[in-house]
Design a protein around this motif. Structure first.
Motif, PDB file in Angstrom:
ATOM      1  N   PRO B  34       1.191 -19.980  16.321  1.00  0.00           N
ATOM      2  CA  PRO B  34       2.429 -20.783  16.346  1.00  0.00           C
ATOM      3  C   PRO B  34       2.253 -22.028  15.489  1.00  0.00           C
ATOM      4  N   PHE B  35       3.377 -22.611  15.123  1.00  0.00           N
ATOM      5  CA  PHE B  35       3.315 -23.831  14.311  1.00  0.00           C
ATOM      6  C   PHE B  35       2.887 -25.004  15.174  1.00  0.00           C
ATOM      7  N   ALA B  36       2.007 -25.814  14.647  1.00  0.00           N
ATOM      8  CA  ALA B  36       1.573 -27.002  15.382  1.00  0.00           C
ATOM      9  C   ALA B  36       2.739 -27.992  15.431  1.00  0.00           C
ATOM     10  N   GLY B  84      10.789 -29.814   9.006  1.00  0.00           N
ATOM     11  CA  GLY B  84      10.577 -30.869   9.979  1.00  0.00           C
ATOM     12  C   GLY B  84      10.934 -32.232   9.434  1.00  0.00           C
ATOM     13  N   VAL B  85      10.394 -33.261  10.091  1.00  0.00           N
ATOM     14  CA  VAL B  85      10.723 -34.633   9.745  1.00  0.00           C
ATOM     15  C   VAL B  85       9.459 -35.385   9.358  1.00  0.00           C
ATOM     16  N   VAL B  86       9.516 -36.128   8.254  1.00  0.00           N
ATOM     17  CA  VAL B  86       8.369 -36.926   7.831  1.00  0.00           C
ATOM     18  C   VAL B  86       8.216 -38.094   8.799  1.00  0.00           C
ATOM     19  N   LEU B 108      10.102 -29.200  13.312  1.00  0.00           N
ATOM     20  CA  LEU B 108      11.386 -29.072  14.013  1.00  0.00           C
ATOM     21  C   LEU B 108      11.299 -27.850  14.911  1.00  0.00           C
ATOM     22  N   PRO B 109      11.311 -28.027  16.228  1.00  0.00           N
ATOM     23  CA  PRO B 109      10.992 -26.913  17.118  1.00  0.00           C
ATOM     24  C   PRO B 109      12.001 -25.764  17.046  1.00  0.00           C
ATOM     25  N   GLY B 110      13.300 -26.046  16.860  1.00  0.00           N
ATOM     26  CA  GLY B 110      14.288 -24.982  16.937  1.00  0.00           C
ATOM     27  C   GLY B 110      14.412 -24.163  15.670  1.00  0.00           C
TER      28      GLY B 110
END
Lengths: 339, 447
Positions: B34-36, B84-86, B108-110
């Motif tokens: 999974p993505f960290a 995601g977000v920086v 970004l989880p979703g």
């Protein structure tokens, strides 16, 4: 879940697993059959000789470590090897007090004064042997026939000589070595007797077969570089062969040269002292061949019947020079480097 | 060697045989993790100039987008491995020790995490220069550990003709099986990469060197080679350090790179098999390098295997997912156990060139005796050194601090710290460490 503390180490993180003790322990192990055969041949005198030299060597090493405030190094077995090797090069009936003094000199002057294990220029056992040769010329050349019937119950008379006296040889026990018989009487021993060891000689020099087997054990376990004994024996064989071809009536056969005296023991267990020999393959070949050559020259032309000891000491002396001129060729340099 | 190579197998002189320890991972397919929740992306993941960030704090980025551009030709861009977000650009610990600037990216989880930043294209009409530019734009660096920008290798200086591309599929480090699995599972992509690399570098032939303990990889590659491909697989002997490029060139071509030189000087460019797979996959898609395969293995790992992870995944996250079962004082080694570094912090991320994480519990790591004996001149190190140096003599000089003599007379700078000498040393002398210190002090003296 995850580690709390992290150990920082530098690569490589895996090791082959050998150790200095392991190598030295195996050399001791390989020497034991030769020692056993010697005791079988010459009885309790040979046993006492080995015990005395080994104990002296170990005690001397300990003493010098104390004096120079170095950590104890007796556990690395190298002093045990020196003691055993020294005993194996001495006549079985060698007086014990002389043996103890030779052991002390071997370790003190041959090893400790140079800085201990790894720094000795010469094989310490041979320093002790050379001292014995110089100080006790009569005792060091008085030989005993193997297989005396009372050998397991009685000491040979000279073994227990009072310290600082030189025992007179007792004719009933003494015998000439095959090399001595050739040198002084022109007689040849049977090759087979030399091979199996049924002759007079130093405590551990007599059975070529046994020395070969024990040496091969160390080679198989990669604790001895096979190039050293191969080069020593090869060098001696070629040199002796050349003389034999020149004058077969005067010179012994090369086989006799290989199997007699201390050459086998010297080639496998003395010249192969890692510390006092070169590091590269070509260097080892040169070093070994030099020892073989010098042995034959000293035997044929010197005043003494045996020359292995001096040949190896000279080889040891040449090692630093050989290492200086013969180095591996680094990748991508295109030429052998000599500087 | 030489004429007898048909008996012994192709190889280089000397070297050592550490146990492979690859059984736990070599037969398992590559898996995804999974993505960290947060990635750490150092700007200097490669050899050369660090990348220049082009994103700001709180900026949203999509997976595959360029977040730092190449700072000149001696540099490569960095792409966002997740959508995601920086979170910021901060000093973060690295495997080498000192902290360096890194972009922190919150996942970004979703999000579906599909790559949204690609431009598939036809590469057949591109010139050599255009191909080299495209390879640089993909952010590609050597996957074997050196992290040398791939396009720089292909930009061979004028006047040097390169005739052979050597593909390194040796993977001689214990435990590591990333290249092995990639060659088995992605042989097609490896070959596609080789064909592109041949064009980019202008070489006549490619030789893939694979150690003889990987017959499945050899078969998989051979099945993908077409009749017109000037490409051949060459079996080499499994021996350490066969995977060092200079040793591989010696084994395959009998050429020696001049001391202090680079492979192009003998007409060769060497690339890792994993690099070829990335090239063959990314270039036609027009994507950047955002993930890689890493072997996680060693007695301290519950589920050893090869994992495909986004670049920037912190080791802490990786260890949590493979199951850590070491002790408090485990050694965490990035790379293989012969040449890898122990890491100083679990916040250290997987970077572009990290091929393995090996976890050795304290007991295992300390199995070798710690006492250092004096050198007994046994010569085992001389018999081991693949470069033909005299490690014992170098060690003796290092103990005397004669660092200049080490360089001037004993070729210290040719040592690439493979560790073979220290591996065999029965006296337990930390030779490689001595040599590192000597090199560092020599560099300081010269500067």
């Amino acid at each position: 879940m995850t580690p709390l503390q992290i150990e920082l180490k530098t690569s490589p993180h895996v090791k082959q697993g050998g150790s200095v003790q392991q190598i030295m322990r195996n050399v001791v192990l390989a020497l034991l059959p030769i020692c056993g055969f010697s005791v079988y041949h010459f009885g309790i005198s040979a046993l006492a000789l080995m015990l005395v030299t080994t104990l002296t060597c170990v005690a001397t090493e300990q003493l010098f470590n104390r004096l120079s405030r170095r950590p104890a190094t007796v556990s690395d077995y190298s002093a045990v090897i020196t003691g055993l090797l020294l005993a194996l090069t001495l006549p079985p009936a060698f007086p014990l007090w002389m043996a103890a003094l030779s052991g002390f000199i071997g370790i003190a002057l041959g090893k400790s004064l140079f800085g201990g294990l790894g720094f000795n220029l010469f094989n310490p056992a041979l320093i002790g042997r050379a001292f014995a040769q110089g100080a006790f010329p009569s005792a060091v050349s008085t030989w005993t026939l193997p297989g005396h019937p009372e050998r397991f119950t009685e000491f040979l008379p000279s073994t227990l000589a009072v310290p600082f006296t030189t025992p007179a040889p007792v004719d009933a026990y003494t015998a000439a070595t095959p090399l001595g018989m050739w040198k002084f009487q022109g007689e040849h021993a049977e090759t087979w007797d030399l091979f199996t060891g049924m002759v007079a000689g130093s405590a551990g020099e007599t059975s070529a077969l046994l020395i070969l087997v024990c040496g091969l054990y160390l080679i198989a376990r990669r604790m001895m570089n096979w190039r050293i004994p191969a080069a020593v024996l090869g060098g001696a064989f070629v040199t002796a062969g050349a003389f034999y071809l020149l004058d077969p009536g005067h010179y012994p056969t090369p086989w006799f040269v290989l199997l007699s005296g201390g050459l086998m023991l010297g080639a496998f267990f003395m010249a192969s002292d890692m510390v006092a020999s070169p590091m590269t393959r070509s260097g080892l070949w040169l070093y070994g061949a030099l020892i073989g050559f010098l042995t034959v020259i000293i035997r044929f032309f010197g005043g003494l019947p045996e020359g292995v000891m001096y040949a190896i000491l000279l080889g040891n002396a040449a090692s630093p020079l050989i290492d200086r001129f013969i180095q591996p060729r680094p990748y991508g340099t295109g030429k052998r480097r000599a500087s | 060697m030489g004429m007898l190579s048909f008996l012994t197998g192709r190889t280089f002189p000397r070297g050592v045989h550490p146990p492979g320890l690859k059984e736990a991972t070599r037969d398992q397919a590559i898996r995804r993790l999974p993505f960290a929740p947060r990635l750490v992306l150092p700007l200097a993941q490669h050899f050369g100039k660090p990348s220049r960030p082009v994103v700001k704090r709180h900026q949203e980025v999509v997976r595959g987008q360029v977040i730092a551009e190449a700072d000149g030709f001696q540099s490569v861009p960095l792409h966002a491995p997740v959508t995601g977000v920086v979170e910021g650009i901060e000093l973060m610990p690295t495997a080498r020790g000192p902290k360096t600037e890194a972009i922190l990216l919150r996942t970004l989880p979703g999000d579906s995490q599909a790559v949204r930043w690609s431009s598939p294209r036809d590469l057949s009409g591109l010139s050599r220069e255009e191909l080299i530019r495209a390879i640089q734009a993909a952010g590609l660096v050597g996957q074997g550990g050196a992290a040398f920008p791939t396009h720089l290798k292909y930009a061979v200086p004028e006047g040097h003709g390169v005739d052979t591309l050597v593909v390194n599929g040796c993977e001689c480090e214990p435990y590591l099986t990333t290249d092995h699995r990639i060659m088995v599972e992605q042989a097609q992509e490896v070959l596609a990469g080789i064909r592109l690399a041949l064009r980019a570098v202008g070489a006549d032939q490619a030789l893939i060197g694979v150690e003889d303990d990987k017959p499945d990889a050899i078969a998989a590659l051979q099945a993908q080679i077409g009749p017109d491909d000037p490409i051949a697989v060459r079996k080499v002997k499994a021996k350490y350090p066969q995977g060092s490029e200079k040793m591989l060139i010696k084994a395959l071509l009998k050429r020696e790179v001049p001391s202090g030189g680079l492979p192009f000087q003998v007409g060769v460019v060497v690339n890792n098999a994993g690099t070829m797979a990335q090239l063959g996959r990314l270039l036609p898609l027009g994507e950047g390098l955002i993930e890689r395969v890493i072997t996680v293995a060693g007695p301290g790992v519950e589920r050893p295997g090869n994992y495909r992870v986004p670049v920037g995944t912190p080791l802490r996250y990786l260890l949590e997912h493979v199951g850590f079962r070491g002790d408090d004082a485990s050694h965490l080694i990035l790379g293989g156990p012969m040449m890898g570094n122990t890491v100083s912090s679990l916040d250290v991320p997987v970077t572009k060139a990290v091929s393995g994480l090996v976890v050795l519990p304290q007991a295992q790591a300390d199995a070798a005796p710690e006492t250092i004996h004096p050198c007994i001149r046994c010569g085992r190190c001389v018999e081991a050194c693949p470069v033909g140096l005299n490690p014992a003599e170098l060690g003796r000089l290092a103990a005397k601090r004669r660092y200049e003599t080490m360089q001037e007379r004993f070729h210290l700078s040719d040592c690439f710290e493979c560790g073979s000498c220290a591996y065999v040393c029965p006296a337990n002398i930390p030779l490689v460490q001595y040599f590192r210190i000597a090199k560092a002090l020599n560099r300081e003296r010269l500067s």
